[in-house]
Design a protein around this motif. Structure first.
Motif, short mmCIF file in Angstrom:
data_model
loop_
_atom_site.label_atom_id
_atom_site.label_comp_id
_atom_site.label_asym_id
_atom_site.label_seq_id
_atom_site.Cartn_x
_atom_site.Cartn_y
_atom_site.Cartn_z
N ASN A 1 0.86 -1.17 -0.09
CA ASN A 1 -0.20 -0.17 0.05
C ASN A 1 0.85 1.15 0.13
N ASN A 2 2.04 1.17 -0.51
CA ASN A 2 2.99 2.20 -0.54
C ASN A 2 3.10 3.18 0.77
N GLU A 3 3.43 2.39 1.86
CA GLU A 3 4.08 2.98 3.14
C GLU A 3 5.49 2.36 3.39
N ILE A 4 6.34 3.13 3.82
CA ILE A 4 7.82 2.96 3.95
C ILE A 4 7.91 2.81 5.60
N ILE A 5 8.87 1.80 5.84
CA ILE A 5 9.18 1.76 7.07
C ILE A 5 10.58 1.85 7.36
N TYR A 6 11.29 2.91 7.96
CA TYR A 6 12.54 3.21 8.28
C TYR A 6 13.07 2.66 9.35
N ILE A 7 13.80 1.77 9.55
CA ILE A 7 13.98 1.12 10.89
C ILE A 7 15.90 1.34 11.16
N LYS A 8 15.91 1.82 12.19
CA LYS A 8 17.29 2.30 12.85
C LYS A 8 18.00 1.02 13.09
N PRO A 9 19.28 1.17 12.61
CA PRO A 9 20.28 -0.18 12.47
C PRO A 9 20.32 -0.78 13.90
N GLU A 10 20.30 0.07 14.78
CA GLU A 10 20.63 -0.54 16.26
C GLU A 10 19.16 -0.94 16.94
N THR A 11 18.12 -0.99 16.18
CA THR A 11 16.91 -1.73 16.52
C THR A 11 17.13 -3.26 16.82
N ARG A 12 16.52 -3.54 18.01
CA ARG A 12 16.48 -4.91 18.44
C ARG A 12 15.05 -5.43 18.27
N LEU A 13 14.65 -6.07 17.23
CA LEU A 13 13.23 -6.54 16.97
C LEU A 13 12.85 -7.71 17.84
N PRO A 14 11.54 -7.65 18.16
CA PRO A 14 11.11 -8.85 19.12
C PRO A 14 11.44 -10.06 18.20
N ARG A 15 11.94 -11.17 18.66
CA ARG A 15 12.25 -12.36 18.20
C ARG A 15 10.97 -13.32 18.05
N ASN A 16 10.09 -13.20 18.97
CA ASN A 16 8.97 -13.73 19.02
C ASN A 16 7.75 -13.02 18.15
N TYR A 17 7.21 -13.88 16.99
CA TYR A 17 6.44 -13.42 16.16
C TYR A 17 5.38 -12.61 16.59
N ASN A 18 4.72 -13.17 17.54
CA ASN A 18 3.28 -12.51 18.06
C ASN A 18 3.57 -11.25 18.68
N ARG A 19 4.73 -11.08 19.15
CA ARG A 19 5.30 -9.72 19.59
C ARG A 19 5.57 -8.77 18.35
N PHE A 20 6.05 -9.32 17.57
CA PHE A 20 6.35 -8.57 16.14
C PHE A 20 5.09 -8.03 15.65
N VAL A 21 3.97 -8.99 15.54
CA VAL A 21 2.78 -8.58 15.04
C VAL A 21 2.33 -7.30 15.91
N GLY A 22 2.51 -7.58 17.26
CA GLY A 22 1.91 -6.31 17.92
C GLY A 22 2.49 -5.22 17.58
N LEU A 23 3.88 -5.16 17.58
CA LEU A 23 4.58 -4.07 17.23
C LEU A 23 4.26 -3.32 16.09
N MET A 24 3.95 -4.13 14.84
CA MET A 24 3.50 -3.51 13.70
C MET A 24 2.31 -3.05 13.75
N GLU A 25 1.31 -3.57 14.47
CA GLU A 25 -0.16 -3.01 14.52
C GLU A 25 0.24 -1.49 15.25
N SER A 26 1.09 -1.39 16.38
CA SER A 26 1.29 -0.50 16.88
C SER A 26 1.87 0.81 15.97
N LEU A 27 2.55 0.09 15.12
CA LEU A 27 3.54 1.21 14.09
C LEU A 27 2.31 1.73 13.25
N PHE A 28 1.54 0.63 12.62
CA PHE A 28 0.48 1.37 11.67
C PHE A 28 -0.47 2.41 12.14
N LYS A 29 -0.72 2.20 13.83
CA LYS A 29 -1.62 3.14 14.36
C LYS A 29 -0.88 4.56 14.69
#
Lengths: 220, 220
Positions: free
Chosen positions: B90-118
């Motif tokens: 849908n032509n959104e761009i996510i910029y990610i700082k190199p020092e970001t430590r993403l959640p390893r757990n998939y469900n937490r990652f999904v929660g993070l993305m939902e929060s990012l969309f909001k």
């Protein structure tokens, strides 16, 4: 043929000691399972993990999932030059057929592992994944590699590229990567300790570095 | 500096058209969210996806998760030589700082993305992840790479190793990897199409091959 072993992996069913802990009971109920049928998972059983020995490193099926998805979908595996094994902290060994297409979704992977702990083979006819009792030493004896390399923070420093080149000098080397988030191996195994970077790396990063650099030397 | 773009990623909130579908309503309720707040996920919304255009490829946050975990934990990123971007269907761009430590757990990652969309940035103060509107072409214009490479089944055949060597000849190349399970890019972009293997590869496998081979040529 490269033999990749994810060793001392933090993959286990919830241990008896914490099966009546609220975080475990609620988690199992929510998933429609019994507490002795579900995988230990640090994301959901954090407070219960404090009651266990080594609790700060246990319950990490996600590490195994990431390592396996990277290994099984690698070019090296597609070329038929890779065998992957998961060895667990409780001395179980999971044999994985190279053609296995693992669930990409984490929750489905967890369900698959729970089924594997119960039935010892999934699917029961094809046995794409098979679980047996065995130590890391017993697995190595069975494989019979002509070189054993243990990826270790305190190993001999070698660049990933040079390590890939070295591996090609062996007919069927075994590379052991720790399937845990931090700390040291629990198993004691003889082999050459190798460090490919000045800082600790995630297990799946080491898997990627080893497989891609080996492939680059072997195939191209 | 290598610019890695996961493009046309199948990452989106549940589209309006299927927000009242039982599979979506139940999924949202189970997670204590509203149907317009949850990510589309093919694992859970399979039957609803059939009602959508391109339904057979949509709803794949897992692909983005795997690509990002591999990229952010790579040696190349630790050496400060990588920037990662996620571009969505849908032509959104996510910029990610190199020092970001993403959640390893998939469900937490999904929660993070939902929060990012909001919220368009998470965490709101540090902005480790930031989401803006933008097409792939606009992102490329902003980056201003001196070479643009599109990883594509029908591209010029080059071994991964040779491709890594070629990339080192550029100061700040951009490499575009499709963040979808199969099919072609939706975006139209000018660049050299490259094929590193005779068969289609998973997005995260391409990420690993490109980053490790580039790193091997650049650093060692």
């Amino acid at each position: 043929m490269l033999h990749l072993i994810i060793a001392d992996s933090e993959l286990e069913l919830v241990p008896e000691k914490i099966r009546d802990h609220p975080s475990v009971v609620n988690y199992a109920k929510r998933r429609g399972k019994k507490p002795d049928e579900v995988l230990l998972d640090s994301t959901y059983h954090h407070s219960a993990l404090r009651l266990l020995e080594d609790g700060e490193r246990r319950g990490r099926p996600d590490i195994v999932h990431l390592c396996l998805l990277n290994a099984l979908e690698s070019i090296l595996n597609k070329e038929g030059k890779l065998r992957v094994y998961v060895h667990t902290r409780n001395n179980e060994i999971i044999y994985i057929k190279p053609e296995t297409r693992l669930p990409r979704n984490y929750n489905r992977f967890v369900g698959l592992m729970e089924s594997l702990f119960k039935k010892k083979a999934v699917p029961e006819d094809l046995e794409l994944l098979k679980m047996e009792e065995g130590t890391l030493s017993e697995l190595l004896e069975e494989i019979g590699p002509d070189g054993v390399f243990i990826m270790h923070e305190n190993g001999t420093p070698v660049t990933p590229k040079k390590f890939g080149e070295r591996l090609v000098g062996y007919n069927s080397p075994a590379v052991i990567v720790g399937g845990f988030p931090h700390g040291d191996f629990l198993s004691v195994v003889e082999g050459e300790k190798i460090s490919i970077y000045k800082e600790p790396l995630m297990a799946w990063t080491i898997v990627n570095e080893v497989l891609v650099n080996y492939e680059a030397s072997l195939l191209w």
